[in-house]
Design an enzyme around this catalytic site. Structure first.
Site, short mmCIF file in Angstrom:
data_model
loop_
_atom_site.label_atom_id
_atom_site.label_comp_id
_atom_site.label_asym_id
_atom_site.label_seq_id
_atom_site.Cartn_x
_atom_site.Cartn_y
_atom_site.Cartn_z
N ASP A 9 0.89 -1.16 0.00
CA ASP A 9 0.00 0.00 0.00
C ASP A 9 0.93 1.22 0.00
O ASP A 9 2.10 1.11 0.39
CB ASP A 9 -0.87 -0.04 1.26
CG ASP A 9 -1.64 1.24 1.44
OD1 ASP A 9 -2.34 1.65 0.50
OD2 ASP A 9 -1.51 1.86 2.52
N ASP A 11 -0.04 5.10 0.76
CA ASP A 11 -0.27 6.08 1.82
C ASP A 11 -0.20 5.42 3.21
O ASP A 11 -1.01 4.54 3.52
CB ASP A 11 -1.67 6.72 1.67
CG ASP A 11 -1.82 7.50 0.37
OD1 ASP A 11 -0.88 8.21 0.00
OD2 ASP A 11 -2.90 7.41 -0.25
C1 BG6 Z 1 -5.75 5.71 0.01
C2 BG6 Z 1 -5.84 6.47 1.32
O1 BG6 Z 1 -4.44 5.31 -0.18
O2 BG6 Z 1 -6.14 6.55 -1.07
C3 BG6 Z 1 -7.26 7.02 1.49
O3 BG6 Z 1 -5.54 5.61 2.40
C4 BG6 Z 1 -7.62 7.88 0.28
O4 BG6 Z 1 -7.31 7.78 2.69
C5 BG6 Z 1 -7.48 7.05 -0.98
O5 BG6 Z 1 -8.95 8.36 0.40
C6 BG6 Z 1 -7.79 7.85 -2.25
O6 BG6 Z 1 -6.80 8.82 -2.43
P1 BG6 Z 1 -6.82 9.92 -3.57
O7 BG6 Z 1 -5.39 10.40 -3.62
O8 BG6 Z 1 -7.25 9.27 -4.84
O9 BG6 Z 1 -7.77 10.98 -3.13
MG MG Z 2 -2.64 3.18 3.57
#
Ligand code: BG6
Ligand code: MG
Length: 210
Positions: A9, A11
């Site tokens: 993963d 984030d």
């Molecule tokens: C995930 C995060 O990796 O990405 C979530 O943990 C987030 O919190 C999701 O909502 C979507 O991210 P993005 O960058 O497309 O808004």
């Molecule tokens: Mg994550």
């Protein structure tokens, strides 16, 4: 380690962008007068942008139209991308860098499996655009975690079966997605104590001892 591929993963695992997600959602929630704190923020980990917004708006005292919701998601993303724009390769921790390099030297196939549509931008900021063997992200899936689609896609791109891959996750939704896809999971951070994970990590380099 018995796994031939590792699916990370992004984030909260490879980088600390989970904090930027929180700050950007918090700014939007404050503007709208909707209660939102770090505890509720943990419900958003691994969940898509629009599903995250729906969770935040559960605490609102009025309903919003689809057009308003689309504008809110855009507002949050603009602030989030402003924060991402300040990132550089120096934001990759020594522990993460050393772990990725050691796994690569060991011949492991390495992939990203993230719900984020900002994945290419984040990898570019970190200087990792060309590092991974496969990148499955929010731009190529129709179901966000806890659905297993993004991890199944990453494994397919690596040319490996789920049982040959280990997923690394900081979100309970991500641990569930891994298990539903037939993957073993190593949990870190917020999901560290998730009983569905086969391994729990204090830091990413603990992977090297598996
Ligand atoms: C995930 C995060 O990796 O990405 C979530 O943990 C987030 O919190 C999701 O909502 C979507 O991210 P993005 O960058 O497309 O808004
Ligand atoms: Mg994550």
């Amino acid at each position: 380690m018995k796994y031939r591929g590792i699916i990370f993963d992004l984030d909260g695992v490879v980088c600390s962008t989970d904090e930027y997600h929180y700050l950007a959602w918090k700014a939007l929630a404050d503007r709208l007068g909707i209660p939102f704190d770090r505890e509720r923020n943990s419900l958003l980990r691994g969940v898509s942008r629009m599903d995250s917004l729906r969770i935040i708006l559960e605490k609102a005292d009025r309903a919003y139209t689809d057009a308003e919701m689309a504008a809110f998601a855009e507002e949050k993303n603009a602030l989030y991308r402003e924060l991402l724009g300040r990132m550089s390769p120096a934001d990759l921790s020594d522990d993460v860098r050393a772990t990725l390099d050691a796994l690569r030297a060991d011949g492991k196939r390495l992939a990203i499996g993230s719900s984020s549509k900002n994945t290419p931008f984040i990898l570019e900021r970190l200087g990792l655009s060309d590092f991974f063997d496969a990148v499955a992200d929010g731009n190529c899936i129709t179901h966000s975690k806890p659905h297993p689609e993004v991890f199944l896609k990453a494994a397919e791109m690596l040319g490996l079966a789920p049982c040959d891959c280990l997923v690394v996750e900081d979100a309970h939704a991500g641990v569930e997605a891994a298990r539903r896809g037939g993957f073993d999971c190593a949990a870190i951070g917020d999901a560290r104590d998730d009983a569905r994970a086969a391994y729990s990590l204090d830091r990413l380099s603990d992977l090297l001892g598996i």
